[in-house]
Design an enzyme around this catalytic site. Structure first.
Site, PDB file in Angstrom:
ATOM      1  N   GLU A 243       0.886  -1.179   0.000  1.00  0.00           N
ATOM      2  CA  GLU A 243       0.000   0.000   0.000  1.00  0.00           C
ATOM      3  C   GLU A 243       0.913   1.214   0.000  1.00  0.00           C
ATOM      4  O   GLU A 243       1.394   1.637   1.055  1.00  0.00           O
ATOM      5  CB  GLU A 243      -0.906  -0.009   1.241  1.00  0.00           C
ATOM      6  CG  GLU A 243      -1.865  -1.188   1.319  1.00  0.00           C
ATOM      7  CD  GLU A 243      -3.019  -1.099   0.329  1.00  0.00           C
ATOM      8  OE1 GLU A 243      -3.140  -0.067  -0.371  1.00  0.00           O
ATOM      9  OE2 GLU A 243      -3.783  -2.068   0.237  1.00  0.00           O
ATOM     10  N   CYS A 277      -2.562   9.354   2.235  1.00  0.00           N
ATOM     11  CA  CYS A 277      -2.164   8.699   0.975  1.00  0.00           C
ATOM     12  C   CYS A 277      -3.158   9.002  -0.128  1.00  0.00           C
ATOM     13  O   CYS A 277      -2.801   9.032  -1.290  1.00  0.00           O
ATOM     14  CB  CYS A 277      -2.028   7.206   1.186  1.00  0.00           C
ATOM     15  SG  CYS A 277      -3.504   6.439   1.831  1.00  0.00           S
TER      16      CYS A 277
END
Ligand code: NAD
Length: 526
Positions: A243, A277
């Protein structure tokens, strides 16, 4: 790692908003990490045999504790990460409790043994058992100290694994406290606290966790370190979920409602000061909206109150979590301004102490500016003008990263059409970041943003081995006698293939007759 870190035995933790010393956190040596993995492996044996009811009870204790002590939890997040109370609550407590609620509702359904068809083998029946992997290692970043810890561990835990977390050195203080919530929850249900452990330190502690041979790694972090983890995982063929970073585009169509579009962009970009993010770093506005958008976005960004969060509502945005991230942000913005970018808001680091950088909006961006392609992970909105829909999609896809994205439009068909063409792990129509909140959806990226997913059914099953079991449908127990090979075996197998897989009734009938003929000949040739 620098020589100072090498000599360190503890991480000194401070409040990024005011420099207040919070305490030291001891660093785990590689031997400590190995010992933690061994303890986790032992503890996992009992946990793997726990019932789903017991697992739900443990998860409920975690959620109950967070909700009962929410003010203390938020205060700790604010002190260690510098963010606001509102962001601690909505960006950390909400998604964490939401994930637990989802796992408790659907975890058993997605993990229990599943019957599947048996195809050609009509005398057999198939099933898949989702077997826990063993010990899962989670190496996580600093942007959401509570959420990164608890949300990373609850899915592998629900799937019957032990978990070792390596939190970021930047939020080591809060992480130590948050893991204890899980330890208490496990002990309340009679399981060892070693089922979930924390190892603390810098990057080399994360590397030691991979060397200590865990059964899967969840890595949440930067692309550069993601590459290092992939290389290290080759040693023990350890599977990894990656990720990584993002440079998410938000396309604002010319039919969008101006005020709603501006607030989507401001929220998508400045929540948690862009240390997100899925921050909407690239706002791509269609030409007819561009000037009005820039003016209004500039007004709002310039009016945001920044400072140390002392209680709910005293500021709109807080401090950044790490001085390194302030430096990165400043360097990228300074480079862009030097190369001709126009500043609509912010753009200058304030004087004084504390990790502050103001909400910043830049326009007139050109390809020679590093900020156009590099993830900032800070409070900077880049606004681009697109000639039309086609141009906007091309700009959105012009990136090595592909985590999430947004489209803002009044026209539903247009939203769907654009969404289907953006290269990213998720697209949120008329909002930002909400794909993460819908736990039924997978969460993950494409391109350099990584692979594998965290949420949803697939994110949960990723912490298991899907074991295939083929059992007898009837109590016949017939193994086929393949040897010795007879003179007609090849011919009968050929006719059988054509009968089973050939197309057209005539063709199949012809091969049925051939099979019968071959079988009769085989019988008489014995
Ligand atoms: P980072 O890569 O610097 O660190 C992440 C973690 O990896 C930390 O715990 C760190 O100590 C550890 N680490 C560093 N080097 C290592 C090594 N060689 N071996 C093992 N572990 C090592 O990232 P960061 O600065 O903490 O976080 C910011 C980045 O994370 C941004 O790029 C952001 O986009 C990304 N991020 C991604 C997601 C997502 O879900 N895709 C979520 C949050 C943050």
């Amino acid at each position: 790692m620098n020589s100072y870190q090498q000599a360190q035995t503890a991480i000194p933790c401070t409040n990024p908003a005011n420099g207040e010393y919070l305490g030291d956190v001891a660093i785990d040596t590689p031997d400590d990490v190995k010992a933690a993995v061994a303890r986790a492996r032992e503890a996992q044996k009992a946990w793997a045999n726990s019932t789903f009811k017991q697992r739900r009870a443990v998860l409920n204790h975690i959620s109950d504790y967070i909700l009962e002590n929410v003010d203390d939890v938020c205060e700790l997040i604010v002190k260690d990460a510098g963010k606001t109370y509102e962001n601690a609550l909505l960006g950390e407590v909400m998604p964490t409790c939401n994930k637990i609620k989802w796992l408790n509702k659907y975890g058993e359904k997605h993990l229990k043994s599943e019957k599947v068809g048996s195809g050609l083998l009509m005398h057999k029946k198939g099933r898949i058992e989702y077997v826990p992997l063993g010990v899962v290692g989670c190496i996580i970043p600093w942007n959401y100290p509570l959420q990164n810890i608890i949300s990373s561990l609850v899915a592998p835990l629900m799937a019957g694994n032990a978990v070792i977390l390596k939190p970021s050195e930047q939020v080591a203080f809060a992480s130590n406290k948050f893991v204890k919530i899980t330890n208490q929850a496990l002990e309340k249900e009679g399981f060892s606290k070693d089922t979930v452990q924390l190892v603390q330190g810098y990057g080399d502690t994360g590397a030691a966790l991979i060397s200590a041979r865990v059964d899967k790694i969840l890595f949440i972090g930067s692309v550069g370190n993601g590459r290092r983890i992939i290389q290290a995982s080759a040693e023990h063929i350890t599977p990894v979920v990656m990720e990584l970073g993002g440079k998410d585009p938000m396309i604002i169509c010319d039919d969008a409602h101006l005020e709603k579009a501006v607030h989507s962009a401001i929220g998508g970009c400045f929540i948690n000061l862009g240390q997100n993010c899925v921050a909407s770093e690239r706002i791509i506005v269609m030409a007819p909206m561009y000037d009005k958008f820039c003016q209004r976005a500039g007004e709002i960004a310039n009016s945001l109150r920044q400072g140390e969060a002392k209680r709910g509502g005293n500021v709109d945005v807080g401090a950044m979590t790490t001085p390194i991230q302030v430096d990165i942000t400043e360097k990228l913005v300074t480079d862009a301004i030097a190369k001709g970018a126009t500043v609509l808001a912010g753009g200058k680091r304030p004087e004084g102490n504390g990790c502050f950088y103001p909400p910043t909006i830049l326009t007139d961006l050109t390809d020679d500016m590093d900020i156009v392609t590099t993830e900032v992970f800070g409070p900077v909105m880049l606004v681009f003008k697109a000639n039309d829909e086609e141009h906007a999609i091309a700009m959105a896809n012009d990136s090595n990263l592909g985590l999430q994205s947004s489209v803002i439009t009044h026209d539903r068909a247009r939203g769907d059409r654009i969404a289907s063409r953006i290269e990213s792990g998720a697209v949120c129509i008329n909002d930002f970041g909400l794909c993460y909140v819908n736990q039924d959806l997978p969460f993950g990226g494409t391109k350099y943003s990584g692979y594998g997913v965290m949420n949803g059914r697939d994110g949960l099953r990723a912490y298991t081995t899907p074991k295939a079991i083929l059992a007898d449908r009837f109590p016949l127990e017939i193994p086929p006698a393949l040897f010795p090979v007879g003179s007609k075996d090849y011919d009968s197998a050929k006719a059988s293939m054509r009968l089973l897989f050939g197309r057209g009734i005539g063709y199949r009938l012809k091969n049925l007759m051939a099979l019968i003929g071959v079988s009769i000949m085989a019988k008489f040739s014995k």
